[in-house]
Design an enzyme around this catalytic site. Structure first.
Site, PDB file in Angstrom:
ATOM      1  CG  HIS A  57      -1.522   1.185   1.597  1.00  0.00           C
ATOM      2  ND1 HIS A  57      -3.030   1.163   1.125  1.00  0.00           N
ATOM      3  CD2 HIS A  57      -1.507   2.447   1.855  1.00  0.00           C
ATOM      4  CE1 HIS A  57      -3.425   2.424   1.222  1.00  0.00           C
ATOM      5  NE2 HIS A  57      -2.410   3.196   1.821  1.00  0.00           N
ATOM      6  CD  GLU A  58       1.966   3.502   3.660  1.00  0.00           C
ATOM      7  OE1 GLU A  58       2.321   4.379   3.215  1.00  0.00           O
ATOM      8  OE2 GLU A  58       1.088   3.394   4.426  1.00  0.00           O
ATOM      9  CG  HIS A  71       0.310   6.270  -0.674  1.00  0.00           C
ATOM     10  ND1 HIS A  71      -0.782   6.772  -1.167  1.00  0.00           N
ATOM     11  CD2 HIS A  71       0.034   5.418   0.563  1.00  0.00           C
ATOM     12  CE1 HIS A  71      -1.829   6.525  -0.268  1.00  0.00           C
ATOM     13  NE2 HIS A  71      -1.453   5.900   0.653  1.00  0.00           N
ATOM     14  CD  GLU A  85      -4.881   6.722   2.351  1.00  0.00           C
ATOM     15  OE1 GLU A  85      -4.485   5.462   1.699  1.00  0.00           O
ATOM     16  OE2 GLU A  85      -4.352   7.065   3.137  1.00  0.00           O
TER      17      GLU A  85
END
Length: 223
Positions: free
Chosen positions: A146-147, A150, A205
């Site tokens: 997920h990070e 980004h 997100e």
């Protein structure tokens, strides 16, 4: 772009209003001019500028948040999970685990956070030991994916740019004071504070979640 220009005008107008409304109060013109330049440069930051800023930021973060040693339980677990992941989309990655509370600094009143993770635009991925304590290997990797999402989607780059802008605006606000208080330990400290308070949009997100799922699949993890 119009929004950034409006912000610059607002900051400079605010300085002028302070000067006219408060007689006898000195204005630090040198600081005001530099603050104005900082705001403009924040709007025009290049990818190379942000990449260099990200590297400097990570050096600062690692200096203020001790990393666990490779031979510790956290270090060995991290190597098992991420040792085979060298890069994504051409971006070289480096991983680390912070052993204590993230952003625990004497010069701020930030609430300590130790169940967290983040990725920076230079490819640095940092995981807090507290997060590893409460999550399974699969869950940790989902968060890591997920990070990284980004970063791949340039969310981290935009956050860095906005953090710089917020720091510059703070300098501008302090330019009209006789005694300019030192707001943070350094400009990088101000960046860290701004980034800690940054929030991604729901769209960002959601897209990072989607990338996290793809990341898990690519690395043999059931998403």
């Amino acid at each position: 772009m119009k929004r950034e220009i409006a912000m610059i005008a607002f900051v400079l107008l605010g300085m002028g209003m302070t000067a006219s409304a408060q007689f006898g109060k000195k204005i630090n013109l040198g600081k005001a001019l530099q603050a104005g330049k900082d705001v403009v440069s924040a709007v025009t930051l290049s990818d190379a500028d942000i990449a260099n800023m990200s590297k400097e930021y990570m050096v600062w973060m690692d200096a203020h948040n001790p990393l666990t040693k490779p031979d510790t339980e956290y270090g060995k677990r991290l190597e098992k999970l991420t040792g085979h992941i060298k890069e994504v989309d051409g971006l070289k990655l480096n991983f680390g685990v912070y052993e204590g509370e993230l952003l625990k600094r004497k010069f701020t009143e930030l609430e300590a956070v130790d169940v967290n993770a983040f990725a920076c635009g230079d490819g640095s991925v940092r995981i807090c030991a507290g997060l590893m304590d409460v999550m399974t290997d699969e869950e940790v990797m989902a968060v890591v994916g997920h990070e990284i999402g980004h970063v791949v989607h340039t969310d981290s780059k935009d956050a860095m740019k906005n953090a710089y802008l917020r720091s510059a605006v703070k300098n501008a606000a302090g330019a009209s004071s006789d005694k300019v208080a030192k707001l943070t330990d350094s400009e990088l400290g101000a960046m860290a504070e701004a980034l800690a308070g940054a929030q991604y949009s729901q769209k960002q997100e959601s897209e990072a979640d989607d990338y996290g799922v793809e990341f898990c699949v690519k690395n043999g993890i059931d998403p």
